[in-house]
Design an enzyme around this catalytic site. Sequence first.
Site, PDB file in Angstrom:
ATOM      1  N   ASP A 132       0.988  -1.019   0.010  1.00  0.00           N
ATOM      2  CA  ASP A 132      -0.021   0.023   0.134  1.00  0.00           C
ATOM      3  C   ASP A 132       0.919   1.327  -0.046  1.00  0.00           C
ATOM      4  OD1 ASP A 132      -2.605  -0.964  -0.197  1.00  0.00           O
ATOM      5  OD2 ASP A 132      -2.702  -0.967   2.068  1.00  0.00           O
ATOM      6  N   ASP A 477      -4.731  -2.500   5.223  1.00  0.00           N
ATOM      7  CA  ASP A 477      -5.119  -2.208   6.572  1.00  0.00           C
ATOM      8  C   ASP A 477      -6.624  -2.055   6.531  1.00  0.00           C
ATOM      9  OD1 ASP A 477      -5.909  -0.124   4.726  1.00  0.00           O
ATOM     10  OD2 ASP A 477      -4.878   1.497   5.721  1.00  0.00           O
ATOM     11  N   ASP A 481      -9.231  -5.455   2.408  1.00  0.00           N
ATOM     12  CA  ASP A 481      -7.898  -6.231   1.702  1.00  0.00           C
ATOM     13  C   ASP A 481      -7.752  -7.486   2.421  1.00  0.00           C
ATOM     14  OD1 ASP A 481      -6.761  -3.837   0.621  1.00  0.00           O
ATOM     15  OD2 ASP A 481      -6.468  -2.756   2.568  1.00  0.00           O
TER      16      ASP A 481
END
Length: 618
Positions: A132, A477, A481
């Site tokens: 990310d 997070d 995901d």
Amino acid sequence: MVGENSVIGQIRKFLTQETEVTPLQQKLETIARDIGKFGLVSAVFILLILIVRFLIDRGVTKTWDEGEKYTNLINYVIIAITVVVVAIPEGLPLSVTLSLAYSVKKMMTDKNLVRRLQATETMGGANNICSDKTGTLTQNKMNLTNFWNERLVEINPYEQKPLSDSFPAKHHDIMRQALACNSSATLVPYVGSKTEIALLEFLQSRSEDYEALRSQYITSNSTKFPFSSQRKRMSIILENVENGLHTKRRMHIKGASEIVLESCSHFHSFEEDRIVPITATMREKIEDEITGMANKALRTICIAYKEISGDEDLTTKDDKNVYEIEKSNFILLGVLGIRDILRKEVKDAVKQCHKAGIKVRMVTGDNKITARAIALECGIIAPNDSDSIVMTGPEFIELTGGVVCKKCQTKECDCARDKATAKKKGKDLRVDTIANAAAFDKIYKNLDVLARSRPEDKYALVTGLMERGAVVAVTGDGTNDAPALKKADVGFAMNSGTDVAKEAADIVLMDDNFASIVKAAMWGRNIYDNIRKFLQFQLTVNVVAVMITVISSAILKEEILNAVQLLWVNLIMDTLASLALATEPPTEALLDRKPHNRDDYIISRVNSYIKSVYLTIF
């Protein structure tokens, strides 16, 4: 939709899928099988030698005592069993567990909370990291730094200034509504997306009370259309907005710059205080401004509004949950530029990954231009790399076809995602695969950035990489995901993430920092080396013991060391000696080499060659 048909239900399906066998488990199973074959073949070989010698001796001496004959044969079988016992390193499971447990404890000091032991070693073989951006590569401290409405205004978020320094006073109300009301975030408590919080902090720095603004403009009848990764926008309808002498309903929209701009037909000029149609030339100019901000690594967001009568259709929406009322006739207020500062240690960490043979890919919700700029800034993309590929999630799925069932070749099928369900309901076990493998093969080696990505895009990327033998680590997070975190060889959840993401992950990054992933890779390689050292030490002792047993049995017709003594050597002497090897600390030199492959033999190339010769002969 409820149950399995809801979004949470679909995510839960992915979380119940069969857990992949880790590379370490594969390697240990392989070497255990080979050692077992070696011990069995050696035992049979010794038993045949002893029986042949027994027959020759008795034939020469012409003595065939019945009691002695059976006693000798039983002793020969015991010797053969002893050889099997000697060959197998009984202390291996204990040594591996001790090495993993010791490393897990030490990794806590490097901000890695390990939830699954085997993930520590698996990370040592990771050759792909899908990371990310927000909070991992960057500090996750969003600041509003630019605003464009015919001219670009630079904003210092740390200065306490009046709102008129950023916007003309006569347009304060509409900007307050756009920033304060079309938001689900709060500062006390600190809840919401970092982007929305940045806008509220900007208002706070301009002495504006966003809670009072919400109380003024939002009523129980206000309709909200929340943000989602699929919609890329959020909207709200305010009921009691004054327009001249009349009270009107006004709809505000905020979201990805290119998406909101597409829904705008007019532009509200602050300089001239009038609303003008967006011509092709003006649209091109606005797009250039968005591109200019994105090239400076700014996240760009468009804000817009429109007056509505109250008779509009608020229920019709498309398959992406975008409502018809959100698609057209908006008036563009401006473009916001939001900066998320890069973590100072990220550049060195990415450079270290490249040196260690680990491919770093960035998966982000930003647009392609912003994503490329940030990837260049942190070193994921080299400045003059013409082969680097940056594409959006929808482009990636359209090209590769996304994930389908390997058996059914459809995205949705009746196959079970775990063995227990498959056995209970008599279904086939589902195995995910990329629909268009040829298209994936053409791009995946140079695919550095996946922009405007959705959870299904990340899951498809991870699936495709693992299919091609890559050992993949993933960071995430959010609840969305979780499927990718569960699928990956090693899933890293952010400490600031949701409980669902943490539950699906193998390791939790306590500081949400990319550099901590690099430390995890270093510990993983150290564990792998320690296990190899133990195996080399243990197998050296075992091979010598087997050879001594073979020779002594052939010459003396009895073993020098009996089964109990050999077990003592294997379980006590070898295991205690191996503790020193299992607890050796890592060094940064471990990152100067390429990661071991998923299919590498765990000992060494020489031993792998000996293994192949051995298997060929026997």
